[in-house]
Design a protein around this motif. Structure first.
Motif, PDB file in Angstrom:
ATOM      1  N   ILE A   1      20.595  67.224 -37.617  1.00 41.64           N
ATOM      2  CA  ILE A   1      21.725  67.477 -38.117  1.00 41.64           C
ATOM      3  C   ILE A   1      21.551  68.115 -39.863  1.00 41.64           C
ATOM      4  O   ILE A   1      22.463  68.942 -39.837  1.00 41.64           O
TER       5      ILE A   1
ATOM      6  N   ALA B   1      22.232  68.361 -32.982  1.00 41.40           N
ATOM      7  CA  ALA B   1      21.875  66.997 -32.664  1.00 41.40           C
ATOM      8  C   ALA B   1      22.002  66.940 -30.875  1.00 41.40           C
ATOM      9  O   ALA B   1      21.134  66.143 -30.594  1.00 41.40           O
TER      10      ALA B   1
ATOM     11  N   GLN C   1      17.385  63.170 -34.173  1.00 43.76           N
ATOM     12  CA  GLN C   1      18.704  63.973 -34.209  1.00 43.76           C
ATOM     13  C   GLN C   1      19.386  63.890 -35.396  1.00 43.76           C
ATOM     14  O   GLN C   1      19.997  64.938 -35.755  1.00 43.76           O
ATOM     15  N   TRP C   2      19.074  62.928 -36.215  1.00 42.86           N
ATOM     16  CA  TRP C   2      19.552  62.942 -37.709  1.00 42.86           C
ATOM     17  C   TRP C   2      19.027  64.062 -38.540  1.00 42.86           C
ATOM     18  O   TRP C   2      19.416  64.809 -39.449  1.00 42.86           O
TER      19      TRP C   2
ATOM     20  N   ASN D   1      16.298  59.396 -34.919  1.00 40.09           N
ATOM     21  CA  ASN D   1      15.803  59.957 -36.565  1.00 40.09           C
ATOM     22  C   ASN D   1      15.676  61.431 -36.305  1.00 40.09           C
ATOM     23  O   ASN D   1      16.022  62.162 -37.076  1.00 40.09           O
TER      24      ASN D   1
ATOM     25  N   ARG E   1      25.742  71.613 -36.798  1.00 44.29           N
ATOM     26  CA  ARG E   1      24.988  70.261 -36.699  1.00 44.29           C
ATOM     27  C   ARG E   1      25.215  69.365 -35.617  1.00 44.29           C
ATOM     28  O   ARG E   1      24.170  68.773 -35.195  1.00 44.29           O
TER      29      ARG E   1
END
Ligand code: F0G
Length: 458
Positions: free
Chosen positions: A65, A302, A61-62, A59, A298
């Protein structure tokens, strides 16, 4: 009762995978010309082709992004990643690339020329490809235990110092631009390199004034094995071990698709400014401007998060345990596998598995195809097809042991999936004597042929 180990994460999003029938799979693999790279992913139930770029992002890492800075020059995501790399590995100079082989392409363009010799421990196929493409020679100095699948040597990725010194003595710094340590060593079976060995290689390289580059695709898994298996470092933290691994290295190439836990990305880390400047030109030519090198902002954001997550010992324990679980299950069924079980994959000894079949008929490919037909599980051949032809004689090269690699993506599959794979392989093992013949090549590329070649059933 002692509480068992459990994954240090829970699942927030799932993706449906398709089951299929034997009839469908028989048709699909025929249409794929018996090359599993040609299969559509929708024809695969459990995909163990690779652990590269196939992991599940967290989550955080997202969230990163969405924070990525997409500026062409001076992106804040670039600076965050550069700082993270410096903190973890200690390298002052940093170049992002779109993946690991791109890092090899850029760095080798600056370091390797025709006629050079590049010693190391079983270079990965793209590494070897980039060396041979430059008409240089990769010399494998891995310890002999690596090709004895039943040997329980704890560091089968180690470089044999005698073999290495022989090469260094024979060719010297004029002919040897770099020594490459791959940690963990994918080709040897995801086998780790000990810190003692890394230090000894650095010392030898120092004596001969030759730089050392670490292929760091699975650096954190290697560090975890050092903590587990090298008594001296059992009380060190994973980040401390990583620092020691890279302390004396001149640089690193990284496929971030493995231990960066991202779906795309890579980079180069360097200590020497002159080499960095040389590589910079190639980075701009092949990858993109030095502040993104083929990655979106992005992607870099991440990756900066992934590089931190991968250092968490709880995560690494869950990762290595799951791979080991599959390996131990296969061992309990009497299936020959590379032991001890490696970091990212279980390697099944296809030479032993199909010893009644002619070596020229690609035993590891037979095994990969049979497993797919049995279950819809896709592994990958690490055998004669991957080993390619000798660049001079053009004869097929046969590794001492041909393997089927079952690479496990990070944070993707459950223990039930592992049970399914093990049961499928047991069925293939039980009927191994029913298979009498293998495959013949009908179409192949001059280099790195395994990705695109076409086969015919004999
Ligand atoms: N080095 C090692 C040790 C690798 O395992 C790989 C890729 C690379 C370099 C190249 O990195 O794919 O990002 O360009 N290994 C993948 C695998 C493809 O399936 O083992 P890349």
């Amino acid at each position: 009762m002692k509480l068992p180990f459990a994954e240090p994460y829970k699942i927030k999003s799932v993706e449906t995978v398709q089951k299929s029938t034997l009839k469908q799979r028989t048709q699909w693999i025929k249409e794929a010309k018996y090359n599993l790279f040609n299969l559509k992913s929708s024809s695969v139930f459990i995909d163990l082709l690779t652990d590269s770029g196939t992991g599940a992002m967290s989550n955080n890492q997202w969230a990163a992004i969405m924070q990525g800075d997409e500026s062409y020059a001076g992106s804040s995501s670039f600076f965050e990643l550069k700082d993270r790399v410096k903190k973890i590995f200690g390298f002052e100079y940093f170049l992002p690339t779109h993946q690991g082989r791109a890092a090899e392409n850029v760095l080798f363009s600056a370091m390797i020329k025709e006629g050079d010799i590049v010693p190391g421990n079983a270079h990965f196929d793209t590494t070897k490809g980039h060396i041979e493409f430059r008409k240089a020679t990769a010399v494998d100095c891995t310890i002999d235990e690596a090709s004895d699948t039943s040997s329980l040597h704890p560091f089968k990725g180690n470089i044999d110092l005698k073999k290495l010194e022989k090469v260094l003595k024979e060719y010297g710094k004029e002919k040897i631009p770099v020594i490459i340590i791959t940690a963990t060593c994918n080709t040897a079976g995801g086998q780790p390199v000990s810190l003692e060995n890394i230090t000894a290689v650095h010392k030898l390289a120092w004596d001969y004034e030759i730089p050392v580059i670490i292929d760091a695709a699975r650096f954190a898994e290697n560090a975890y094995f050092i903590k587990q298996r090298e008594e001296k470092y059992k009380d060190f933290s994973i980040p401390e071990i990583v620092k020691k691994m890279f302390f004396n290295s001149d640089g690193m190439t990284m496929s971030a698709k493995k231990d960066g836990i991202v779906n795309i990305g890579g980079f180069i880390g360097l200590r020497n400014e002159e080499l960095y400047r040389k590589a910079t030109t190639f980075n701009i030519m092949f990858e993109g401007f030095i502040n993104y090198g083929g990655m979106a902002g992005r992607d870099m954001a991440a990756l900066a998060v992934g590089l931190n997550e991968v250092l968490d010992e709880q995560y690494l324990e869950s990762r290595i345990r799951q791979v080991d679980y599959l390996g131990q299950k296969l061992i309990s069924y009497g299936i020959p596998v590379q032991q001890p079980i490696g970091g990212h994959a279980v390697f099944v000894d296809a030479t032993e598995f199909y010893k009644h079949i002619d070596i020229n008929e690609f035993r590891a490919q037979i095994l990969a195809i049979e497993l797919y037909l049995e279950s819809g599980v896709r592994g990958v051949e690490i055998g004669a097809l991957l080993a390619d032809r000798d660049p001079i004689s053009r004869k097929n090269r046969f590794p001492k042991v041909e393997m089927l690699r079952l690479a496990i993506p990070r944070r993707v599959y459950t223990y039930n999936h592992m049970d399914y794979v093990a049961a499928a392989l047991k069925n293939v093992f039980d009927r191994r004597h029913d298979i009498k013949n293998g495959y013949q090549i009908i179409q192949e590329a001059p280099i790195m042929r395994h990705f695109t070649l076409e086969l015919r059933k004999i």
